[in-house]
Structure formats: C-alpha cells, structure tokens
Design a protein around this motif. Structure first.
Motif, PDB file in Angstrom:
ATOM      1  N   PRO A  89       0.752  -1.033  -0.069  1.00  0.00           N
ATOM      2  CA  PRO A  89      -0.067  -0.131  -0.071  1.00  0.00           C
ATOM      3  C   PRO A  89       0.830   1.267  -0.046  1.00  0.00           C
ATOM      4  N   LEU A  90       0.055   2.195  -0.364  1.00  0.00           N
ATOM      5  CA  LEU A  90       0.761   3.659  -0.306  1.00  0.00           C
ATOM      6  C   LEU A  90       0.206   4.365   1.201  1.00  0.00           C
ATOM      7  N   PHE A  91       1.211   4.857   1.844  1.00  0.00           N
ATOM      8  CA  PHE A  91       0.392   5.476   3.043  1.00  0.00           C
ATOM      9  C   PHE A  91       0.871   6.995   2.907  1.00  0.00           C
ATOM     10  N   LEU A  92      -0.373   7.715   3.334  1.00  0.00           N
ATOM     11  CA  LEU A  92      -0.213   9.197   3.091  1.00  0.00           C
ATOM     12  C   LEU A  92      -0.601   9.890   4.619  1.00  0.00           C
ATOM     13  N   MET A  93       0.069  11.051   4.743  1.00  0.00           N
ATOM     14  CA  MET A  93      -0.062  11.855   5.833  1.00  0.00           C
ATOM     15  C   MET A  93      -0.026  13.314   5.474  1.00  0.00           C
TER      16      MET A  93
ATOM     17  N   MET B 123      -4.354   8.682   5.239  1.00  0.00           N
ATOM     18  CA  MET B 123      -4.812   7.886   4.317  1.00  0.00           C
ATOM     19  C   MET B 123      -4.093   6.849   3.689  1.00  0.00           C
ATOM     20  N   MET B 124      -4.934   5.949   3.185  1.00  0.00           N
ATOM     21  CA  MET B 124      -4.126   4.786   2.538  1.00  0.00           C
ATOM     22  C   MET B 124      -4.712   4.388   1.153  1.00  0.00           C
TER      23      MET B 124
ATOM     24  N   PRO C 105      -8.743   3.511  -2.607  1.00  0.00           N
ATOM     25  CA  PRO C 105      -8.711   4.151  -1.697  1.00  0.00           C
ATOM     26  C   PRO C 105      -9.054   2.948  -0.414  1.00  0.00           C
ATOM     27  N   GLN C 106      -8.323   2.906   0.850  1.00  0.00           N
ATOM     28  CA  GLN C 106      -8.584   2.173   1.712  1.00  0.00           C
ATOM     29  C   GLN C 106      -9.324   2.688   3.055  1.00  0.00           C
ATOM     30  N   ALA C 107     -10.542   2.342   3.190  1.00  0.00           N
ATOM     31  CA  ALA C 107     -11.076   3.095   4.553  1.00  0.00           C
ATOM     32  C   ALA C 107     -10.670   2.202   5.736  1.00  0.00           C
TER      33      ALA C 107
END
Ligand code: HEC
Length: 198
Positions: A136-140, A157-158, A165-167
């Motif tokens: 996954p791509l992890f976002l802050m 966010m992920m 997009p992962q909830a």
C-alpha cells in the motif's frame, strides 16, 4: 511498541496476495537478508509498476493531486528501508516542499512541521523466496492547527497497490501508533537510522 495490529497486518497481507506477480524484480534471497543496495535494485525495477498501480481509478476522499504529485517530491530515505515491524517490507518516503527541510532534520523533539506538509510512503514486500510484490501507499497531511486535534492535526490516508482508497479507522489504525510512539517527534516515525539522508 512498534507492532501492527493483527487485523491491519492481515489486510496488508491480503492486498499483497491479490497484487500481480513481478517476477522480473524478484531478489535472489529472502527479503530480510537484502542490503540497502539490493533493496534499491528491487525498487528501481518495481517503481514504474508500483506508482502506476497507485494512480489507477478514482481516489474518492483522497485528493487526486496528492497521489499524482508525490513522485516529484523530495525523497527522504537514502534507500528502501525495512523498519522491521513487518518483516521484509520496504518503505520509500517522499515529502512535499512545504515540509521537506524540517523532515530532513529528523529531529527527535521540537519538531515544527508546517501545515500543508504532505508525506507519501510507498511500500513493497520481498518474501522469504525473494518474491517482490507491491504494498500500500501510506499518506499523511499536516492540516491547520485545531482541525483534527485527536490526531495532532495529521490526516492519515491509505491507497491499495491497485489504486483503491482504503477506508480504515485512522485513529486506531494509524494515529495511535504514530502519536503513542513518536508523539515527541511530532508524530513522525522517520526511516530507520541507516536509511536517513546524511
Ligand atoms: C504499529 C505502528 C504504526 C502504524 C499502525 C502505522 N504506522 Fe505509519 N509509520 C510507522 C513507523 C515505525 C514509521 C517510520 C518507518 C519508516 O517510514 O521507515 C512510519 C512512517 C509513516 C509515514 C512516513 C512519515 C513518517 O512518519 O516518517 C507515513 C506517511 C505513515 N507512516 C502513514 C501511516 C498511515 C496512513 C497509517 C494507517 C493506515 C500508519 N502509518 C500506521 C509506524 C506505524
């Protein structure tokens, strides 16, 4: 403790299983035995596919630009770093121009990350057989003061390797670990020591 909740580990494992094989990028040895240079070689091979996967499909509540723009930001790890809390998983982190200078100081305290800072962390795995697969791509994103007090004004966010997009319950799945372990350093985990840019 730097431990992934079991259910999150499971979710990541199943995402990895559904990701397509990338045989050409496989390493000749188990992921946890790779040197930084060897991990970098896997990354160089995988990178185009990895990034194309994240771009696929609608991003819904995640700003499209975030996912589209991050490959052009400052890379803040010298090579793909495996922090060890999830065996054989490698991370490559990018920070936008608003936050890059402060992030690159890797400060243990008195961190002053400006609102508007965005961070993207790509991931891929190399298993015990040397098989490489996208993660996954992890976002802050640091938002304006007071906007999200329960997460110290970080949005988390992920995105799955296939772009979906992962909830997730970001409080439990992201923020508690970041605040609990790295609260002193502004909620930032930073790459492992060796992988920091000197
Ligand atoms: C069990 C602890 C833990 C959980 C849960 C966790 N992280 Fe992290 N995160 C870390 C660690 C440790 C690092 C630093 C390691 C590295 O990047 O090499 C990190 C780094 C990051 C970074 C790079 C910026 C930084 O802090 O240096 C982003 C972005 C990120 N995490 C997003 C997320 C998101 C989004 C979630 C939830 C889906 C999440 N994390 C859940 C431990 C965690």
């Amino acid at each position: 403790m730097r431990k992934l909740p079991v259910w999150l580990g499971g979710a990541i494992a199943s995402l990895l299983l559904t990701a397509s094989a990338h045989a050409a990028c496989d390493a000749k040895k188990p992921g946890d035995e790779l040197t930084g240079a060897e991990a970098e070689a896997v990354y160089d091979c995988l990178k185009a596919d990895l990034q194309a996967g994240y771009q696929k499909g609608p991003k819904r509540w995640i700003p499209e630009d975030f996912v589209k723009d991050y490959p052009g930001w400052t890379k803040v790890s010298a090579f793909p770093a495996a922090p060890g809390f999830h065996g054989g998983r490698f991370l490559v982190t990018y920070v936008n121009s608003i936050g890059a200078d402060e992030y690159l100081k890797y400060k243990p305290e008195n961190v002053n990350i400006p609102a508007g800072t965005k961070i993207a962390k790509e991931s891929f795995a190399v298993n015990d057989d040397g098989k490489a697969s996208p993660g996954p791509l992890f976002l802050m994103e640091k938002v304006a003061a007071g906007k999200s007090p329960e997460t110290d004004d970080w949005y988390y966010m992920m995105v799955a390797p296939n772009g979906t997009p992962q909830a997730v319950n970001v409080l439990v799945a992201c923020s508690e670990c970041h605040q609990g372990n790295f609260g002193e350093q502004g909620g930032l985990g930073y790459p492992v020591e060796d992988a920091r840019i000197k």
